[in-house]
Write a protein that holds these residues in place. Structure first.
Motif, PDB file in Angstrom:
ATOM      1  N   UNK A   1       0.817  -1.219   0.000  1.00  0.00           N
ATOM      2  CA  UNK A   1       0.000   0.000   0.000  1.00  0.00           C
ATOM      3  C   UNK A   1       0.847   1.264   0.000  1.00  0.00           C
ATOM      4  N   UNK A   2       1.919   1.283   0.792  1.00  0.00           N
ATOM      5  CA  UNK A   2       2.605   2.549   1.032  1.00  0.00           C
ATOM      6  C   UNK A   2       3.937   2.715   0.303  1.00  0.00           C
ATOM      7  N   UNK A   3       4.569   1.637  -0.132  1.00  0.00           N
ATOM      8  CA  UNK A   3       5.812   1.807  -0.882  1.00  0.00           C
ATOM      9  C   UNK A   3       5.480   2.246  -2.310  1.00  0.00           C
TER      10      UNK A   3
ATOM     11  N   UNK B   1       0.335  13.332   3.979  1.00  0.00           N
ATOM     12  CA  UNK B   1       1.289  13.098   5.068  1.00  0.00           C
ATOM     13  C   UNK B   1       0.977  11.800   5.806  1.00  0.00           C
ATOM     14  N   UNK B   2      -0.303  11.429   5.853  1.00  0.00           N
ATOM     15  CA  UNK B   2      -0.655  10.157   6.487  1.00  0.00           C
ATOM     16  C   UNK B   2      -0.056   8.986   5.708  1.00  0.00           C
TER      17      UNK B   2
ATOM     18  N   UNK C   1       6.564   3.509   7.999  1.00  0.00           N
ATOM     19  CA  UNK C   1       6.324   2.289   8.777  1.00  0.00           C
ATOM     20  C   UNK C   1       6.911   1.055   8.101  1.00  0.00           C
ATOM     21  N   UNK C   2       7.307   1.177   6.817  1.00  0.00           N
ATOM     22  CA  UNK C   2       7.941   0.062   6.111  1.00  0.00           C
ATOM     23  C   UNK C   2       9.463   0.182   6.087  1.00  0.00           C
TER      24      UNK C   2
ATOM     25  N   UNK D   1       5.036  12.439  16.462  1.00  0.00           N
ATOM     26  CA  UNK D   1       5.791  13.685  16.493  1.00  0.00           C
ATOM     27  C   UNK D   1       6.116  14.180  15.082  1.00  0.00           C
ATOM     28  N   UNK D   2       6.471  13.261  14.192  1.00  0.00           N
ATOM     29  CA  UNK D   2       6.766  13.654  12.814  1.00  0.00           C
ATOM     30  C   UNK D   2       5.510  14.171  12.133  1.00  0.00           C
ATOM     31  N   UNK D   3       4.410  13.453  12.295  1.00  0.00           N
ATOM     32  CA  UNK D   3       3.161  13.876  11.631  1.00  0.00           C
ATOM     33  C   UNK D   3       2.742  15.265  12.088  1.00  0.00           C
TER      34      UNK D   3
END
Length: 242
Positions: free
Chosen positions: A7-9, A192-193, A200-201, A219-221
């Motif tokens: 999903x995110x890569x 950003x989400x 997370x990967x 903190x990053x978000x």
């Protein structure tokens, strides 16, 4: 993790194949992929008409790969060190996975998998926030939990030297010649989400405890706008089998 990775890569642009094909100087009929993951790079090469054998040691990653690729992509569940050496390919490539292979005997084994005159390619995209101010804000935010979220050079090559790993090792190998290093420019825009999902990967975050990882992400978000632009330029290393 396999579903999260898929999903995110981000995927790779079609221009990546053109860089490899141009270097090869001829049609690429067969290819072996080392560490295919969920098939992000596989779809670029298979989509260009290459007969790809995708190897990956993790069953869940291969299961996710099979959901998104045509049935004519051959899959092999094996680590690089376990691959049979009976077949030599026009191209052997690895997308952001070569650093997981063992250094002992790496290039001798790789040479056995590439036909004489064939090509080896390694590439990865060290994705980072394009805005330097945002990049610094994110670094400062995660600092209590993670000083550096990059992948260090496996052979200790300084980042300011002109040739980077694995080109440094390929230049010393008796089995490969004509080592080249190229950059494929690539920019992405995402929420950003989704960027946090991408983080997370990344192995540096995966290795944190769950509590520290979640707090670092929070903190990053907090310092990011809702949408971010990413520098996802692809670092490509190419070499020809002697």
């Amino acid at each position: 993790m396999a579903e999260t990775y898929e999903r995110f890569r981000p995927g790779y642009p079609a221009g990546l194949f053109e860089v490899v094909r141009s270097y090869a100087g001829e049609a690429i009929g067969t290819a072996l992929e080392v560490g295919a993951g969920t098939g992000k790079a596989t779809r670029v090469f298979a989509g260009a008409g290459v007969a790809v054998t995708a190897s990956e040691p993790d069953a869940a990653m291969l299961g996710e790969l099979r959901k998104h690729l045509p049935a004519d992509v051959v899959t092999v569940q094996a680590a690089f060190e376990e691959l049979p050496l009976e077949t030599a390919y026009d191209l052997v490539y690895s997308a952001a996975a070569l650093h997981w292979t063992k250094p002992e005997g790496r290039w001798e084994r790789m040479a056995a998998l590439v036909r004489p005159g064939g090509v080896f390619a390694s590439f990865g995209a060290p994705i980072q926030l394009a805005d330097p101010a945002l990049r610094e804000a994110a670094r400062a935010a995660r600092a209590p939990y993670l000083a550096d979220d990059g992948v260090p050079s496996p052979d200790g090559t300084s980042a300011d030297l002109p040739m980077q790993w694995p080109g440094t090792e390929l230049e010393q190998s008796e089995w490969f010649t004509d080592v080249r290093q190229e950059i494929v420019e690539h920019r992405l825009t995402m929420s950003s989400d989704d960027y946090i999902g991408h983080l997370s990967t990344v192995s540096a975050y995966v290795l944190l405890t769950e509590a520290d990882r979640n707090e670092a992400f929070r903190l990053v978000r907090a310092v990011l706008p809702d949408t971010v632009e990413l520098d996802a330029q692809i670092h490509v290393h190419l070499a020809r089998r002697v």
